[in-house]
Design an enzyme around this catalytic site. Structure first.
Site, short mmCIF file in Angstrom:
data_model
loop_
_atom_site.label_atom_id
_atom_site.label_comp_id
_atom_site.label_asym_id
_atom_site.label_seq_id
_atom_site.Cartn_x
_atom_site.Cartn_y
_atom_site.Cartn_z
N ASN A 1 -11.19 2.88 4.54
CA ASN A 1 -11.19 2.37 3.17
C ASN A 1 -9.93 1.59 2.83
O ASN A 1 -9.87 0.92 1.81
CB ASN A 1 -11.38 3.51 2.17
CG ASN A 1 -10.47 4.70 2.43
OD1 ASN A 1 -10.79 5.54 3.28
ND2 ASN A 1 -9.35 4.77 1.73
N THR B 1 -6.67 9.19 -2.90
CA THR B 1 -5.96 7.93 -3.16
C THR B 1 -4.79 8.17 -4.12
O THR B 1 -4.61 9.26 -4.66
CB THR B 1 -6.91 6.88 -3.79
OG1 THR B 1 -7.26 7.31 -5.11
CG2 THR B 1 -8.16 6.70 -2.95
N ASN B 2 -4.04 7.08 -4.36
CA ASN B 2 -2.88 7.17 -5.25
C ASN B 2 -3.25 7.53 -6.68
O ASN B 2 -2.39 7.96 -7.46
CB ASN B 2 -2.13 5.82 -5.27
CG ASN B 2 -1.24 5.65 -4.07
OD1 ASN B 2 -0.81 6.61 -3.46
ND2 ASN B 2 -0.96 4.41 -3.71
N CYS C 1 -13.96 -0.78 -1.62
CA CYS C 1 -14.09 -0.47 -0.21
C CYS C 1 -15.47 0.13 0.08
O CYS C 1 -16.10 -0.20 1.10
CB CYS C 1 -12.99 0.49 0.23
SG CYS C 1 -12.89 2.02 -0.73
#
Length: 481
Positions: free
Chosen positions: A453, A319-320, A289
């Protein structure tokens, strides 16, 4: 009549015109595969208020508001033409018509501007191309939304299947629910039903088979009627050619990775190097991204000013890959709680620039800080230019790039004085130039680039898939290269 009465009457008139535009836009899309745009923003399936807001948006980048009273005549002119599959920008038509001094009627000007999409010049509709999603996480579900949204007349891309690992009782119901509702991106625009017996999610009439497998080798896609499909790997588990080639099973022709590719896997940023994809290339990556956010404006700046060196600092949403609470993580710092901390980490975006922009010889360094927001990031691009310039010149140049250049779908532009990250949730551009934050001092320019993103990147992924599928239709009026 008071000023307030005048304003309200004007609003109601424009509202009526926008309402009358909707069936014309819808018919062009369904029957002729024509997508109507306004300064690169699709007007397909948009509400009355959304159409008016999109017209209003032109004010902050073009200097004056574009009214539906100006664009409606062009839309009517389009409906009278023998159009083939294409994308047609009403904003560009109206702007160029205003600058044209030949005295042509709107109908004559429109017919000339879109001549490449009419009569003997128009291209044939493509046969639907099957698409498979391998993995159904954040990017996978957003790509699914986009593919379903773009199904249109039934031509183009057709989402046929999703491959996931089995998750226990009511697995498909839970996955469908995550597609239906998203805490960041809101409700799915349409209807979703679940056929548990046949392991199928039906979204806006599109039947999508859910296939359970622990490994690519377990799936023969032809058993589900899938042929010559493009598989989009959203897992990031395999990133080199050898690993991604495991997806080339019966029924799959090409594999697209939604993460940076390693080794000789081409890293593609749509709008910049997508035209370098070889027709026989079966494995490719859409990079990251952040790479998609910085490469288009970096190319624009290098084309105009030359870039000698640069540094990108990304302030990135969590993020994850990070932990909600402090816990073990194999990477440094990422084990610390994502919603509670700013976390210094690395970014591969700077090194990935060389793959997308091989002609750029300038060294680009980069680093990243993860911050406690769930979506939308900002890249601060600090460039040493080959010549001195001014803030006003760079400002006007980037605004024009966002409106009229081949990068207009990748680069957006905002002059909003109080813009913050949440304003850009759902942006379909790879990055948005924040005009108010722009800094220029001689041969030094600092660009502040917002980017969603998740969603903006997913749009770039779909554009690459459209291109390699042959269903990325030309845009009119044509943009000068």
């Amino acid at each position: 009549m008071t000023v307030n009465d005048d304003s309200f009457t004007n609003w109601k008139n424009r509202e009526e015109i926008a309402e009358s535009m909707i069936p014309l836009i819808g018919k062009l899309h369904r029957e002729r595969d024509v997508t109507v745009l306004l300064h690169s923003r699709s007007l397909v399936n948009k509400s009355v208020v959304s159409i008016l807001k999109t017209h209003r948006f032109a004010r902050q980048i073009a200097g004056q508001e574009l009214s539906v009273t100006e664009t409606m005549p062009f839309l009517k002119a389009l409906t009278a033409l023998d159009l083939g599959p294409s994308q047609i920008d009403l904003g560009m038509l109206a702007t160029r018509y205003q600058a044209d001094e030949r005295g042509l009627s709107i109908e004559e000007f429109t017919a000339e501007a879109v001549a490449g999409a009419t009569g003997a010049n128009k291209i044939d509709r493509r046969e639907p191309r099957d698409v498979v999603l391998y993995g159904f996480g954040r990017i996978g579900r957003l790509v699914a939304r986009l593919l379903i949204e773009k199904a249109g007349s039934g031509n183009g891309l057709r989402l046929r299947a999703i491959v996931v690992r089995g998750g226990g009782a009511q697995d498909i119901v839970k996955r469908a629910s995550l597609l239906r509702r998203d805490s960041i991106h809101g409700q799915f625009q349409g209807t979703i039903t679940v056929d548990e017996e046949n392991s199928t999610i039906i979204a806006n009439g599109n039947a999508v088979k859910v296939i359970y497998a622990d490994d690519p080798s377990q799936v023969d896609y032809t058993e589900y009627g899938i042929r010559d499909a493009i598989l989009i790997d959203n897992t990031g588990k395999w990133r080199d050619r050898a690993g991604l080639s495991e997806h080339l099973r019966p029924g799959i022709e090409k594999v697209v990775l939604t993460a940076p590719g390693k080794g000789d896997v081409p890293n593609i940023v749509h709008g910049v190097n997508h035209d370098t994809i070889k027709p026989d290339e079966q494995i490719l990556s859409c990079a990251s991204c952040t790479t998609n956010a910085i490469v288009p404006p970096l190319k624009a700046m290098d084309d105009e000013y030359g870039v000698l060196r640069g540094h990108v600092e990304t302030v990135h949403s969590f993020t994850n890959d990070q932990n909600l609470l402090d816990n073990y993580h194999k990477a440094e710092r990422r084990g610390r709680s994502a919603p509670l901390n700013m976390v210094i980490t690395e970014t591969g975006a700077a090194s990935a620039v060389a793959k997308a922009l091989p002609d750029l010889k300038a060294p680009i360094s980069g680093s990243s800080i993860r911050v406690p927001v769930p979506d939308v990031s900002i890249a601060i691009l600090n460039l040493q230019l080959a010549r001195e310039t001014t803030r006003e010149e760079v400002h006007d140049y980037l605004r024009d790039v966002s409106l009229t250049s081949p990068l207009k779908r990748q680069i957006d532009f905002t002059t909003a004085p109080d813009a913050v990250s949440s304003d850009f949730i759902g942006s379909r551009h790879a990055s948005i130039v924040d005009a108010g934050a722009l800094k220029v001092d001689g041969d030094n320019a600092i660009l502040y680039l917002w980017y969603d993103n998740e969603f903006g990147y997913s749009c770039q992924v779909v554009r690459v898939v459209q291109y390699v599928s042959g269903v990325e239709y030309p845009t009119y009026p044509a943009t000068a290269v």
